[in-house]
Write a protein that holds these residues in place. Structure first.
Motif, PDB file in Angstrom:
ATOM      1  N   THR A  52      -4.370   2.351   7.597  1.00 51.95           N
ATOM      2  CA  THR A  52      -3.389   3.310   8.104  1.00 51.95           C
ATOM      3  C   THR A  52      -3.213   4.485   7.142  1.00 51.95           C
ATOM      4  N   CYS A  53      -3.028   4.207   5.861  1.00 49.35           N
ATOM      5  CA  CYS A  53      -2.736   5.289   4.900  1.00 49.35           C
ATOM      6  C   CYS A  53      -3.896   5.574   3.947  1.00 49.35           C
TER       7      CYS A  53
ATOM      8  N   CYS B   3      -5.787   0.045   2.818  1.00 53.11           N
ATOM      9  CA  CYS B   3      -5.022   0.096   4.061  1.00 53.11           C
ATOM     10  C   CYS B   3      -5.649   1.121   4.997  1.00 53.11           C
TER      11      CYS B   3
ATOM     12  N   CYS C 285       0.840  -1.188   0.000  1.00 54.43           N
ATOM     13  CA  CYS C 285       0.000   0.000   0.000  1.00 54.43           C
ATOM     14  C   CYS C 285       0.884   1.251   0.000  1.00 54.43           C
ATOM     15  N   PHE C 286       0.265   2.399   0.075  1.00 55.56           N
ATOM     16  CA  PHE C 286       0.969   3.683   0.010  1.00 55.56           C
ATOM     17  C   PHE C 286       2.004   3.832   1.119  1.00 55.56           C
ATOM     18  N   CYS C 287       1.677   3.373   2.340  1.00 52.44           N
ATOM     19  CA  CYS C 287       2.597   3.551   3.472  1.00 52.44           C
ATOM     20  C   CYS C 287       3.495   2.345   3.708  1.00 52.44           C
ATOM     21  N   GLY C 288       3.150   1.206   3.122  1.00 53.44           N
ATOM     22  CA  GLY C 288       3.976   0.020   3.289  1.00 53.44           C
ATOM     23  C   GLY C 288       3.544  -0.906   4.415  1.00 53.44           C
ATOM     24  N   ALA C 289       2.531  -0.520   5.182  1.00 56.11           N
ATOM     25  CA  ALA C 289       2.082  -1.361   6.300  1.00 56.11           C
ATOM     26  C   ALA C 289       1.450  -2.659   5.804  1.00 56.11           C
TER      27      ALA C 289
HETATM   28 ZN   LIG Z   1      -0.819   1.794   4.113  1.00 52.30          ZN
END
Ligand SMILES: [Zn+2]
Ligand SMILES: [Zn+2]
Length: 144
Positions: A79-80, A77, A11-15
């Motif tokens: 988170t992001c 995601c 995803c965009f943040c990597g989580a």
């Molecule tokens: Zn993310």
């Protein structure tokens, strides 16, 4: 020895991280209004895989899920907010957004739901009015 390739994405943040293995069933661009409104972009670059080829390798608990219709379970995601994939249970395929798997050699072959387009593309690829006959569509090809 196997020549089956695995590609990774996130995803965009990597989580949230995932992998896809083998070859997708189809690749292309979707111009439908649902993709447009959910992604807030004019077209969606998709890669469709058998569900077993897609593994979420990290952060599966962070995936949000939303279904407006039984045809699509859209996941992102939490988170992001980055979009990750959409499951299409009635098609038996999972769309992993091409932008998510950046090292995958994306080769689009078709445009689908072109009757709903807001962004005409002149790339010479077939422009299907909706989806192929094999997937329950008309199979009708429109002009670019
Ligand atoms: Zn993310
Ligand atoms: Zn779409």
């Amino acid at each position: 020895m196997s020549d089956t390739k695995t590609y990774s994405g996130s995803c965009f943040c990597g989580a949230v991280q995932l992998s896809v293995t083998g070859e997708p069933a189809a690749m292309g661009y979707c111009h439908c209004e649902s993709c447009r409104r959910w992604s807030a972009g004019p077209v969606n670059a998709f890669t469709l895989w058998p569900p077993a080829a897609v593994q979420v390798t990290k952060g599966a608990d962070l995936l949000g899920s939303y279904s407006k219709t039984p045809q699509s379970i859209r996941k992102w995601c939490k988170t992001c907010g980055g979009h990750v994939l959409t499951e299409h249970p009635t098609m038996g395929l999972t769309d992993v957004y091409a932008a998510v798997i950046s090292d995958f050699p994306y080769k689009p072959g078709v445009h689908v739901h072109y009757q709903e387009t807001v962004l005409h593309v002149h790339d010479g690829l077939p422009k299907l009015k909706d989806v192929p006959k094999e997937l329950g569509g008309s199979g009708v090809v429109l002009a670019e």
